[in-house]
Design an enzyme around this catalytic site. Structure first.
Site, PDB file in Angstrom:
ATOM      1  N   HIS A 429     -62.424  -4.960  78.341  1.00  0.00           N
ATOM      2  CA  HIS A 429     -63.845  -4.625  78.205  1.00  0.00           C
ATOM      3  C   HIS A 429     -64.047  -3.381  77.353  1.00  0.00           C
ATOM      4  O   HIS A 429     -63.109  -2.620  77.069  1.00  0.00           O
ATOM      5  CB  HIS A 429     -64.488  -4.434  79.587  1.00  0.00           C
ATOM      6  CG  HIS A 429     -63.944  -3.290  80.392  1.00  0.00           C
ATOM      7  ND1 HIS A 429     -64.435  -2.000  80.283  1.00  0.00           N
ATOM      8  CD2 HIS A 429     -62.963  -3.241  81.339  1.00  0.00           C
ATOM      9  CE1 HIS A 429     -63.788  -1.212  81.125  1.00  0.00           C
ATOM     10  NE2 HIS A 429     -62.889  -1.938  81.780  1.00  0.00           N
ATOM     11  N   CYS A 448     -58.171  -2.268  84.771  1.00  0.00           N
ATOM     12  CA  CYS A 448     -58.613  -3.090  83.647  1.00  0.00           C
ATOM     13  C   CYS A 448     -58.216  -2.431  82.327  1.00  0.00           C
ATOM     14  O   CYS A 448     -57.836  -1.259  82.286  1.00  0.00           O
ATOM     15  CB  CYS A 448     -60.121  -3.288  83.690  1.00  0.00           C
ATOM     16  SG  CYS A 448     -60.658  -4.398  85.014  1.00  0.00           S
TER      17      CYS A 448
END
Length: 528
Positions: A429, A448
């Protein structure tokens, strides 16, 4: 010790021969007419102590010798001898014993030759499996490993190798063919060329040594830089002065080790300088083993992240078409090693806070900060999906709520999220902390992978999936709209979150910090 083992083996051969005579075996002796060689039957009794797979190989050969041709035996012995090029040890595959038996083969009885044949088959199997899929099971070693184990029907490779006399070619097919694996093998050769000299530990009385400092430990530092070929002159090597020549050498060393190449000798640089040749070799061996665990075929195009290098590459038909800096998980919240497939993009994503962050970050901070939720544009939902105001929120039951951050430029996921199926709730992301990409050590996330300039990467992928659209303009309009929008990825694009800390660029050995201590743990297991 080796002589005793050899005598023991001969004793074993003799014992097996006696046992074979007790139970007659009715298979006929065959003949390879092309090579004028007899192929002796193998009594099943001689396979009692062998694995099911070895018994299967002989069953497929109708219980006859497998290594009846001189050429095949010599090729196998050669491959065992050369396995050190792949970071393996020939003695683990009975090389010396097999070599002596081969030299003495004409003097062995028929039964002893059969047992020798079985030993060759066992060594072939062991080496083949180790080269194909590694010596250790990563799932037993790492809790955060999510890559399917490699499987192989080895009997097919063995029979093909024997019948077509392609033992060496077969081993080549079994090995990883990735560029990084080849570079690791070159690294091993390059490292072995360095002299075996004892290293004394370097320490410093200063936290940071800077240009023009004068310290006695600089002599050791210069010698260590000279050992690793980063320092190329001996003119000032005995001087205590941190001069410009040493400054350039330090920057070169720092760059090779993934450190900030600022010429300042701090704790990280001292730590890297204190690695010995044997420790670096163990690191390379660990990386070779790990690459044997990775899938053999990564696909025609894929996204691959090297976690310790903090880098993502988009590869298409063996050509790297885009490279992006990334931010990965901290040591405490490490990013898992996994393989998956890109499924969709979410533009203007919302962010639902995961349980770990609720417990460790949100709960203690929000309990003491009345503005916590408003400042982060977080919406609180109860178990029934009803909105809850921050005043009604119960910090003692923080895990009973769901927390969703509204989309926008300052959303924790930024402007785009790359989804792919996995068990760890991780994804690629954008980020609202874009300045972090200026840092050298980017193990900063909660697991992440944050990508620098992710909209450019998304546009590259969408261009091939939706050729009638201008991907950049399309994405710009979606962002401007400010509504959450999901777009499917039509192409098959695998994504790999991998971990390797060593390779070679030209003649320069490259090492990266072992951010999750995976090398250290694996090296210890390999030594055992």
């Amino acid at each position: 010790m080796k002589k005793l083992f050899f005598l023991f083996l001969l004793f074993l051969l003799a014992s097996c021969a006696k046992e074979a005579k007790i139970k007659p075996f009715q298979k006929k002796i065959l003949k390879d007419k092309e090579h004028n060689v007899l192929i002796r039957p193998v009594a099943p009794d001689l396979l009692n102590d062998s694995s099911d797979s070895v018994r299967l190989y002989y069953k497929k050969m109708d219980f006859h010798e497998i290594w009846y041709l001189d050429e095949n035996r010599k090729d196998l012995l050669s491959e065992i001898q050369k396995c050190s090029n792949d970071g393996l040890q020939p003695e683990e595959y009975s090389y010396e014993t097999l070599k002596k038996l081969e030299e003495n083969r004409k003097n062995l009885s028929e039964e002893e030759q059969i047992v020798y044949d079985i030993l060759l088959t066992q060594s072939f199997e062991k080496l083949a499996l180790h080269l194909h899929s590694g010596k250790l099971n990563p799932k037993k070693l790492y809790a955060n490993w999510d890559i399917k184990p490699k499987k192989i029907a080895l009997s097919h490779y063995l029979l093909k190798a024997i019948k077509e006399r392609k033992v060496s070619t077969t081993f080549k097919e079994l090995k990883p063919n990735h560029l990084v694996y080849q570079l690791l093998k070159k690294s091993l050769v390059a490292l072995d060329a360095f002299p075996d000299v004892p290293f004394s530990t370097i320490s410093s009385s200063k936290n940071k040594i800077q240009l023009n400092d004068t310290l006695p430990e600089l002599v050791k530092i210069k010698k260590r830089l000279a050992y690793w070929n980063d320092y190329s002159t001996s003119d000032s090597i005995i001087s205590w002065v941190y001069d410009s020549i040493t400054y350039k050498a330090v920057k070169k060393f720092q760059k090779r080790h993934g450190l900030q190449p600022d010429g300042v000798i701090g704790k990280g640089t001292i730590y890297a300088l204190n690695f010995t040749k044997s420790e670096r070799k163990a690191q390379i061996l660990a990386n070779l083993e790990r690459w044997r665990w990775y899938p053999k075929d990564l696909g025609d195009q894929y996204l691959i992240v090297n976690l310790p290098e903090f880098s993502l590459n988009y590869v298409s038909h063996e050509d790297t078409i885009a490279t992006h800096k990334v931010i990965v998980g901290t040591a405490k919240r490490s990013t898992p090693i996994l393989s998956s497939k890109l499924s969709n993009f979410v533009f203007n994503p919302t962010w639902t806070i995961p349980p770990t962050i609720i417990k460790e970050d949100l709960q203690p901070n929000a309990a003491t900060n009345s503005n916590y939720f408003a400042a982060r544009k977080l919406i609180i939902y109860d178990a029934k999906g009803n909105k809850v105001s921050p005043k009604q929120w119960n910090p003692n039951k923080a895990t009973n709520y769901r927390y969703v951050q509204e989309p926008g430029y300052n959303n924790s996921l930024g402007l785009v999220k790359f989804n792919f199926p996995n068990h760890h709730l991780v994804y690629l992301h954008d980020t609202n902390h874009r300045s972090y990409f200026l840092k050298t050590n980017r193990a900063l996330s909660s697991g992440c992978v944050r990508v620098e300039n992710p909209l450019e990467l998304a546009a590259l992928i969408l261009n091939q999936d939706y050729p009638k659209r201008n991907a950049k303009e399309w994405i710009a309009s979606l962002i401007k709209n400010k509504k959450t929008k999901s777009i499917s990825v039509k192409s098959t694009i695998p994504i790999y979150l991998f971990y390797w800390t060593s390779w070679i660029e030209g003649t320069q050995l490259q090492f990266r910090p072992d951010i999750y201590l995976l090398d250290k743990e694996l090296a210890e297991k390999l030594r055992q």
